[in-house]
Design an enzyme around this catalytic site. Structure first.
Site, PDB file in Angstrom:
ATOM      1  N   LYS A 197      41.374 -22.432  26.561  1.00 45.18           N
ATOM      2  CA  LYS A 197      39.982 -22.205  26.934  1.00 45.18           C
ATOM      3  C   LYS A 197      39.194 -23.353  26.350  1.00 45.18           C
ATOM      4  O   LYS A 197      39.022 -23.466  25.136  1.00 45.18           O
ATOM      5  CB  LYS A 197      39.499 -20.880  26.364  1.00 45.18           C
ATOM      6  CG  LYS A 197      38.072 -20.566  26.704  1.00 45.18           C
ATOM      7  CD  LYS A 197      37.687 -19.222  26.157  1.00 45.18           C
ATOM      8  CE  LYS A 197      36.279 -18.864  26.567  1.00 45.18           C
ATOM      9  NZ  LYS A 197      35.884 -17.572  26.014  1.00 45.18           N
ATOM     10  N   LYS A 250      41.244 -22.312  31.598  1.00 45.42           N
ATOM     11  CA  LYS A 250      39.897 -22.428  32.158  1.00 45.42           C
ATOM     12  C   LYS A 250      39.049 -23.433  31.414  1.00 45.42           C
ATOM     13  O   LYS A 250      39.337 -23.700  30.246  1.00 45.42           O
ATOM     14  CB  LYS A 250      39.225 -21.060  32.189  1.00 45.42           C
ATOM     15  CG  LYS A 250      38.700 -20.595  30.837  1.00 45.42           C
ATOM     16  CD  LYS A 250      38.001 -19.295  31.025  1.00 45.42           C
ATOM     17  CE  LYS A 250      37.165 -18.923  29.853  1.00 45.42           C
ATOM     18  NZ  LYS A 250      36.485 -17.685  30.006  1.00 45.42           N
TER      19      LYS A 250
HETATM   20  C1  PBG Z   1      34.155 -14.648  26.372  1.00 46.48           C
HETATM   21  C2  PBG Z   1      34.331 -15.329  27.671  1.00 46.48           C
HETATM   22  C3  PBG Z   1      33.603 -16.387  28.252  1.00 46.48           C
HETATM   23  C4  PBG Z   1      34.087 -16.536  29.541  1.00 46.48           C
HETATM   24  C5  PBG Z   1      35.108 -15.605  29.712  1.00 46.48           C
HETATM   25  N1  PBG Z   1      35.258 -14.888  28.547  1.00 46.48           N
HETATM   26  C6  PBG Z   1      32.453 -17.183  27.793  1.00 46.48           C
HETATM   27  C7  PBG Z   1      32.354 -17.924  26.549  1.00 46.48           C
HETATM   28  O1  PBG Z   1      33.331 -18.379  25.947  1.00 46.48           O
HETATM   29  O2  PBG Z   1      31.204 -18.062  26.135  1.00 46.48           O
HETATM   30  C8  PBG Z   1      33.547 -17.492  30.553  1.00 46.48           C
HETATM   31  C9  PBG Z   1      33.812 -17.148  31.981  1.00 46.48           C
HETATM   32  C10 PBG Z   1      32.890 -17.769  32.963  1.00 46.48           C
HETATM   33  O3  PBG Z   1      32.093 -18.682  32.666  1.00 46.48           O
HETATM   34  O4  PBG Z   1      32.933 -17.341  34.130  1.00 46.48           O
HETATM   35  N2  PBG Z   1      34.572 -15.315  25.264  1.00 46.48           N
END
Ligand code: PBG
Length: 321
Positions: A197, A250
């Site tokens: 991530k 992602k």
């Molecule tokens: C929670 C999380 C996030 C996303 C998915 N789970 C956001 C973040 O890290 O602030 C982002 C998904 C998206 O932007 O569609 N930690």
């Protein structure tokens, strides 16, 4: 010297629709798409945070209609994000905060037992400071966060989640979740770990929907630096060793290289997440009359499949044609 022939003529296999269909190497179908929803407390709530951007906030009672829609479409499943009605400093109110989403999970499984339900497992929308882990002395504390996440995973598992999806990026959380689930007799619950991530600006629209923007600092002490490929591969390797059932990467479109790397590095199922900001770019461009939204989405999603994703979490799953 003049070449004797022009060389291979690749256009032969593209010469008509039947040829193109026969030689198509990968495909994109409804079953490849998983729809996210933001679960809020209350009744009769069903609102798109911003029209056309696919970020739906729903109260549990509004889910049945969506489930019917997803089933009619043959969508791959749904992913739930809890948006608790109140925040907490630490993990003390976790159980209470989880209750509405647990009801939503149970409802999904009752109505559509075979539609896979993924539940995001992270602390950012639960904690007052909006970070993905507990804060101690101004720092994100890894191990107490992991304990809290394990408790959360067990709660989702008990409610009937097929998958828990840790998106926090703490170290060691996949193993901790696996052990906690097994100890609670929830060995059937699978783990889809957000292995890579990135620390990305493309999550901004999501944070409005989940009410989870960090109050101070940013997420760079836990999320993956965009510049690092080798380190991303280590994240993947560790999550495999810790017992993840599937891996997620992602944002998707800006990390197609890593999706391909992961595809080659391990045999686990791979999931791409077309995050909120990726879709927002397409939506905004389409709204400005610069491109066709549906065609652009299809092209982006098909590229993710080609890169090696088995399926994709996308806000367009419910409207995919
Ligand atoms: C929670 C999380 C996030 C996303 C998915 N789970 C956001 C973040 O890290 O602030 C982002 C998904 C998206 O932007 O569609 N930690």
């Amino acid at each position: 010297m003049k070449p004797q022939m022009l060389g291979p003529r690749l256009r032969r296999l593209r010469s008509n629709a039947g040829m193109r269909r026969l030689f198509q190497e990968c495909s994109l179908e409804s079953r490849h798409l998983v729809q996210p929803y933001f679960v809020v407390e209350g009744q009769g709530i069903r609102r798109e945070v911003r029209e056309g951007y696919g970020l739906w906030q729903l109260s549990a009672d509004m889910l049945p209609e969506e489930i019917r829609l997803l089933e009619d479409k043959g969508a791959g499943g749904l992913m739930l994000f809890a948006v608790p009605s109140f925040k907490c400093e630490d993990g003390a109110a976790l159980q209470k905060q989880m209750a509405p989403t647990q009801r939503a999970i149970a409802l999904c499984k009752k109505q559509a037992p075979h539609l896979p339900v993924f539940v995001d497992t992270c602390l950012c929308s639960f904690l007052s400071h909006g970070h993905c882990g507990l804060v101690k002395d101004g720092k994100i504390d890894n191990d107490s966060s992991v304990a809290c996440l394990a408790e959360m995973a067990v709660g989702w598992g008990k409610a009937g989640a097929d998958f828990v999806s840790p998106s926090d990026m703490m170290d060691g959380r996949v193993l901790a979740l696996r052990e906690a689930l097994d100890a609670a007799d929830l060995d059937a619950v699978a783990i889809l770990s957000y292995a890579v991530k990135m620390q990305s600006v493309f999550y901004s629209p999501f944070r409005d929907a989940a009410n989870s923007a960090p109050e101070f600092g940013d997420r760079s002490s836990y999320q993956e630096p965009v510049a690092n490929r080798r380190e991303a591969l280590r994240e993947i390797e560790l999550d495999v060793l810790e017992g993840a059932d599937a891996l997620l990467i992602k944002p998707a479109l800006s990390n197609l290289d890593l999706i391909r790397d992961a595809r080659e590095a391990c045999e686990l199922p791979l999931v791409a997440y077309q995050v909120s900001g990726e879709l927002a770019m397409l939506r905004a461009a389409a709204d400005a009359g610069m491109l066709d939204f549906e065609a652009a989405c299809k092209e982006a999603l098909l590229s993710m499949r080609r890169a090696g994703a088995d399926f994709i979490v996308s806000y367009v799953a419910r409207s995919f044609k």
